[in-house]
Design a protein around this motif. Sequence first.
Motif, mmCIF file in Angstrom:
data_model
loop_
_atom_site.group_PDB
_atom_site.id
_atom_site.type_symbol
_atom_site.label_atom_id
_atom_site.label_comp_id
_atom_site.label_asym_id
_atom_site.label_seq_id
_atom_site.Cartn_x
_atom_site.Cartn_y
_atom_site.Cartn_z
ATOM 1 N N ALA A 3 -0.409 33.589 2.468
ATOM 2 C CA ALA A 3 -1.275 34.735 2.756
ATOM 3 C C ALA A 3 -2.120 35.154 1.565
ATOM 4 C CB ALA A 3 -0.426 35.915 3.226
ATOM 5 N N LEU A 4 -1.724 34.757 0.355
ATOM 6 C CA LEU A 4 -2.462 35.147 -0.844
ATOM 7 C C LEU A 4 -3.219 33.983 -1.464
ATOM 8 C CD1 LEU A 4 0.189 37.485 -2.488
ATOM 9 C CD2 LEU A 4 -1.766 38.133 -1.081
ATOM 10 N N ILE A 50 -5.640 35.890 -15.127
ATOM 11 C CA ILE A 50 -5.095 36.924 -14.246
ATOM 12 C C ILE A 50 -5.407 36.589 -12.786
ATOM 13 C CG2 ILE A 50 -5.282 38.739 -15.993
ATOM 14 C CD1 ILE A 50 -7.750 39.743 -14.290
ATOM 15 N N ILE A 51 -4.651 37.224 -11.909
ATOM 16 C CA ILE A 51 -4.927 37.200 -10.474
ATOM 17 C C ILE A 51 -4.896 38.649 -10.013
ATOM 18 C CG2 ILE A 51 -4.164 36.443 -8.194
ATOM 19 C CD1 ILE A 51 -2.792 34.064 -9.542
ATOM 20 N N ARG A 52 -5.951 39.059 -9.354
ATOM 21 C CA ARG A 52 -6.043 40.416 -8.811
ATOM 22 C C ARG A 52 -6.214 40.358 -7.302
ATOM 23 N NH1 ARG A 52 -6.609 44.881 -11.709
ATOM 24 N NH2 ARG A 52 -7.127 44.726 -13.904
ATOM 25 N N GLU A 53 -5.674 41.373 -6.652
ATOM 26 C CA GLU A 53 -5.997 41.621 -5.251
ATOM 27 C C GLU A 53 -6.613 43.006 -5.218
ATOM 28 O OE1 GLU A 53 -4.168 40.897 -0.899
ATOM 29 O OE2 GLU A 53 -2.874 42.055 -2.243
ATOM 30 N N HIS A 54 -7.906 43.029 -5.001
ATOM 31 C CA HIS A 54 -8.680 44.263 -5.077
ATOM 32 C C HIS A 54 -8.507 44.857 -6.478
ATOM 33 C CE1 HIS A 54 -9.282 43.563 -0.870
ATOM 34 N NE2 HIS A 54 -7.980 43.635 -0.654
ATOM 35 N N GLU A 55 -7.975 46.044 -6.609
ATOM 36 C CA GLU A 55 -7.818 46.677 -7.922
ATOM 37 C C GLU A 55 -6.449 46.421 -8.541
ATOM 38 O OE1 GLU A 55 -10.372 48.170 -9.570
ATOM 39 O OE2 GLU A 55 -11.489 47.374 -7.863
ATOM 40 N N GLN A 56 -5.551 45.815 -7.788
ATOM 41 C CA GLN A 56 -4.173 45.596 -8.251
ATOM 42 C C GLN A 56 -4.052 44.288 -9.035
ATOM 43 O OE1 GLN A 56 -1.060 47.370 -7.766
ATOM 44 N NE2 GLN A 56 -0.396 45.812 -9.210
ATOM 45 N N LEU A 57 -3.507 44.376 -10.255
ATOM 46 C CA LEU A 57 -3.195 43.171 -11.003
ATOM 47 C C LEU A 57 -1.936 42.576 -10.391
ATOM 48 C CD1 LEU A 57 -3.823 41.283 -13.415
ATOM 49 C CD2 LEU A 57 -2.207 42.679 -14.733
ATOM 50 N N ALA A 58 -2.065 41.399 -9.807
ATOM 51 C CA ALA A 58 -0.938 40.753 -9.135
ATOM 52 C C ALA A 58 -0.127 39.897 -10.100
ATOM 53 C CB ALA A 58 -1.441 39.901 -7.973
ATOM 54 N N HIS A 79 3.609 40.829 -10.533
ATOM 55 C CA HIS A 79 3.982 42.167 -10.061
ATOM 56 C C HIS A 79 5.003 42.025 -8.933
ATOM 57 C CE1 HIS A 79 3.682 46.129 -8.245
ATOM 58 N NE2 HIS A 79 3.145 46.536 -9.390
ATOM 59 N N PRO A 80 6.038 42.881 -8.907
ATOM 60 C CA PRO A 80 7.068 42.764 -7.867
ATOM 61 C C PRO A 80 6.527 42.747 -6.434
ATOM 62 C CG PRO A 80 7.778 44.311 -9.544
ATOM 63 C CD PRO A 80 6.352 43.928 -9.875
ATOM 64 N N ASP A 81 5.422 43.420 -6.194
ATOM 65 C CA ASP A 81 4.836 43.418 -4.845
ATOM 66 C C ASP A 81 4.316 42.038 -4.433
ATOM 67 O OD1 ASP A 81 5.358 46.129 -4.731
ATOM 68 O OD2 ASP A 81 3.260 46.738 -5.065
ATOM 69 N N TYR A 82 4.222 41.124 -5.403
ATOM 70 C CA TYR A 82 3.633 39.804 -5.139
ATOM 71 C C TYR A 82 4.617 38.655 -5.387
ATOM 72 C CZ TYR A 82 -0.704 42.359 -4.870
ATOM 73 O OH TYR A 82 -1.690 43.246 -4.502
ATOM 74 N N HIS A 83 5.881 38.986 -5.595
ATOM 75 C CA HIS A 83 6.885 37.935 -5.813
ATOM 76 C C HIS A 83 6.958 36.993 -4.612
ATOM 77 C CE1 HIS A 83 9.532 39.988 -9.105
ATOM 78 N NE2 HIS A 83 8.308 39.728 -9.513
ATOM 79 N N GLY A 86 3.874 32.347 -4.840
ATOM 80 C CA GLY A 86 3.339 31.205 -5.565
ATOM 81 C C GLY A 86 2.329 31.533 -6.647
ATOM 82 N N LEU A 87 2.162 32.809 -6.963
ATOM 83 C CA LEU A 87 1.154 33.174 -7.962
ATOM 84 C C LEU A 87 1.543 32.712 -9.365
ATOM 85 C CD1 LEU A 87 0.089 36.747 -6.785
ATOM 86 C CD2 LEU A 87 -0.842 34.524 -6.126
#
Length: 157
Positions: A3-4, A50-58, A79-83, A86-87
């Motif tokens: 999804a990411l 870096i990898i960002r999703e919108h304003e969030q640093l992933a 970031h825990p929200d993106y564990h 595969g980032l």
Amino acid sequence: MNALSHLTIKEACLDDVPDISDLLTMYSDSGILLPRSNTDIYHSLRNFRIIREHEQLAACASLMIYNHELAEIRSLAVHPDYHHNGLGKRLVQQLEREAIQLGLARLMALTYVVEFFQDLEFQVVDMAKLPEKVWNVCVHCRNFNNCDEIAMVKYLS
């Protein structure tokens, strides 16, 4: 397809430093990463991806070059929200490609997450095989005499 998978890896810029610092501090406060000051992040900013999703640093990671043949994956944090998306793997693979383009022969990491790096074909090695790291960086670390991180290397050539 993940999804990411649409998120792209970018070079970090000055505006990213506060978010990189916050993400790294989250992990250094829990003992997973060594702390990095904002000054240190600014000094090595060109090494960060870096990898960002919108304003969030992933996620973020950096590549520190020691000499004509060795570099280190440093400050790898997701970031825990993106564990489990595969980032981290994508960042390491990107930095590996950059290391190969530079003509480096070895890529190293110090980690507590051995399985993650083994999945990326890194091998556990004795820290003594990495004098470039030990005598340039580790000797200044607060944990120098009590280091419990695992040294891992991937041979690129």
